[in-house]
Scaffold this active site. Sequence first.
Site, mmCIF file in Angstrom:
data_model
loop_
_atom_site.group_PDB
_atom_site.id
_atom_site.type_symbol
_atom_site.label_atom_id
_atom_site.label_comp_id
_atom_site.label_asym_id
_atom_site.label_seq_id
_atom_site.Cartn_x
_atom_site.Cartn_y
_atom_site.Cartn_z
ATOM 1 N N SER A 1 -11.219 -4.814 1.275
ATOM 2 C CA SER A 1 -11.985 -3.595 1.702
ATOM 3 C C SER A 1 -12.535 -2.743 0.956
ATOM 4 O O SER A 1 -11.949 -2.532 -0.132
ATOM 5 C CB SER A 1 -10.943 -2.837 2.606
ATOM 6 O OG SER A 1 -11.394 -1.685 3.197
ATOM 7 N N ASN B 1 0.642 -1.254 0.223
ATOM 8 C CA ASN B 1 0.019 -0.021 -0.125
ATOM 9 C C ASN B 1 0.829 1.291 0.184
ATOM 10 O O ASN B 1 0.291 2.437 -0.243
ATOM 11 C CB ASN B 1 -1.094 0.067 1.172
ATOM 12 C CG ASN B 1 -0.273 -0.136 2.414
ATOM 13 O OD1 ASN B 1 0.508 -1.170 2.649
ATOM 14 N ND2 ASN B 1 -0.043 0.812 3.572
ATOM 15 N N CYS C 1 2.557 9.369 9.607
ATOM 16 C CA CYS C 1 3.877 9.350 10.908
ATOM 17 C C CYS C 1 2.786 9.668 12.169
ATOM 18 O O CYS C 1 2.808 10.984 12.327
ATOM 19 C CB CYS C 1 4.789 10.344 10.496
ATOM 20 S SG CYS C 1 6.068 9.794 9.592
#
Length: 384
Positions: free
Chosen positions: A197, A151, A322
Site C-alpha cells: 500500500s 503492523n 478499538c
Amino acid sequence: MPDRVYLDNSATTPVASSVLDAMLPYFGAEYGNASSLHGYGREARRAVETSRESIADALGVRSDEIVFTSGATEADNLAIVGSALAHGGGGHIITSRVEHDAALHAVEWLRSTGVAATFLDVDEVGRVDPDAVRAAMRRDTFLVSVMAGNNEIGTLEPIGDIGRMCRDRGILFHTDAVQALGKVDIAIEAVDLLSASAHKLHGPKGVGFLVVRRGSRLVPLFHGGGHERGLRSGTENVPGIVGFAAAVRLALAERRDVTDAMRRMRRRLIDRVLEIPGTRLNGHPEQSLPHITNFSFAAIEGESLVMKLDEAGIATSTGSACSSPNLEPSHVLVAIGVPLSMAHGSLRISTGRETTDADIDRLLDVLPGVVGELRAMSPFKVGE
Ligand SMILES: Cc1ncc(COP(=O)(O)O)c(C=O)c1O
C-alpha cells in the site's frame, strides 16, 4: 503545525514532496484515461507502465506480475478470496492469529462459505513457527497467508522459510508486506502473492498492488473492462500509481539512512520507556520492523494515553483501533498472551522518514508524567 510531533507512521505517512511533484502533472495537463487511444491516453498508459516497471525492478519481479489495486485491503482480498474462487469452493487456508483485519476478516468470511481455515497461534513475541505451518498443511490446503511484519507490534515473520515450504508442497503463499516494504529485505523468491500500500511509505492513499507471480491462479473480484490483465477491472488511478512508484524509489534511495535512524530511535525508546514501572514491550526487541515499537502500561487505558499525548501535541496510537463497543483488546496482544489488565493499556509509536531525535526526546519528556497522571486517576493499581 510545526510544533506537533507525528509518531503514527504505521497508520499513514505524509506524502513526500518528490512524490507529490511526480503526481501533480497527472491531476493536471496529463489527465488522460490509460485505456484511451489518443495522445492523452497514451501518455497516461506510458506513466502507468513505467511505474509498474520501476516497482517491479525494486521488488525483483516481472512487471506483468504487478496488479494495481485501490490499496492493501483490496490486495489482501484479491489474494485470499481470489485464490479461494480459483480453487473452486471448499479447501483449506492456513493463516495466523496476528494478521491485519484485511486478511483475517477475508479468511473468516470465506469460512462462512465453506472454506476450512486454521488460525495459527504465535509465540510470546508474535512469531509464527514454520513447523506449525507444516503441521497444519492438509491435502486440500490451497493457500498459506502470513504477513511479513506486524503492523501493531513490529515483529518480523519467517516468510522465507514458510514460503519455501509452501512451494515444495505446491501451495500458494501470500504475504501482506504493507509495513515491511521499503524497510526490510523481503524474501520475494519464496512468495507467490504479495500485498502493498502506497500510503504507508510516503505515497498517496487509495493505491496499492498485489504481486501475482506467474502460475498463481486467481479469479478476479471486480468484473468490468478487463484492466490489469483481467485481474482488476476499473480505470487505473494514474496519479496514485505514479506516486506509488515515486515513493518506492524514494524508500529505496534513502533506505539505509532512514532505517538506521529508525533503529536507533527504537532502541532509545525501548531503553527509556521500560524505565517507567509497570511497563512491558510487546513484540520482539530486535527481530522487528525498524519503525514500530509497542508498549503496555499497567492500570491505564491506551485510549486515554493517546488522548493525553495528543493534548501535548504528540500523535500516537493504541495499535489497533478499538472499534467494537465493548472495547475488546487488540487481537494481536491477546495472541501474544499480554494479560488483559495490560492489553488495554497499549501504545504504538511508529516513526517515519521525517521523525527526528528531537521528536523522540519530546515524547520521552512527556510520557512518564502522563502515565503517572493517568495512574493517579485509575481505580487499578500497578501490580494488581
Ligand atoms: C499490515 C496491513 N495490511 C493491510 C492494511 C490495509 O491497507 P490499506 O489502507 O491500503 O487498505 C494495513 C493498513 O493499516 C496494514 O498495516
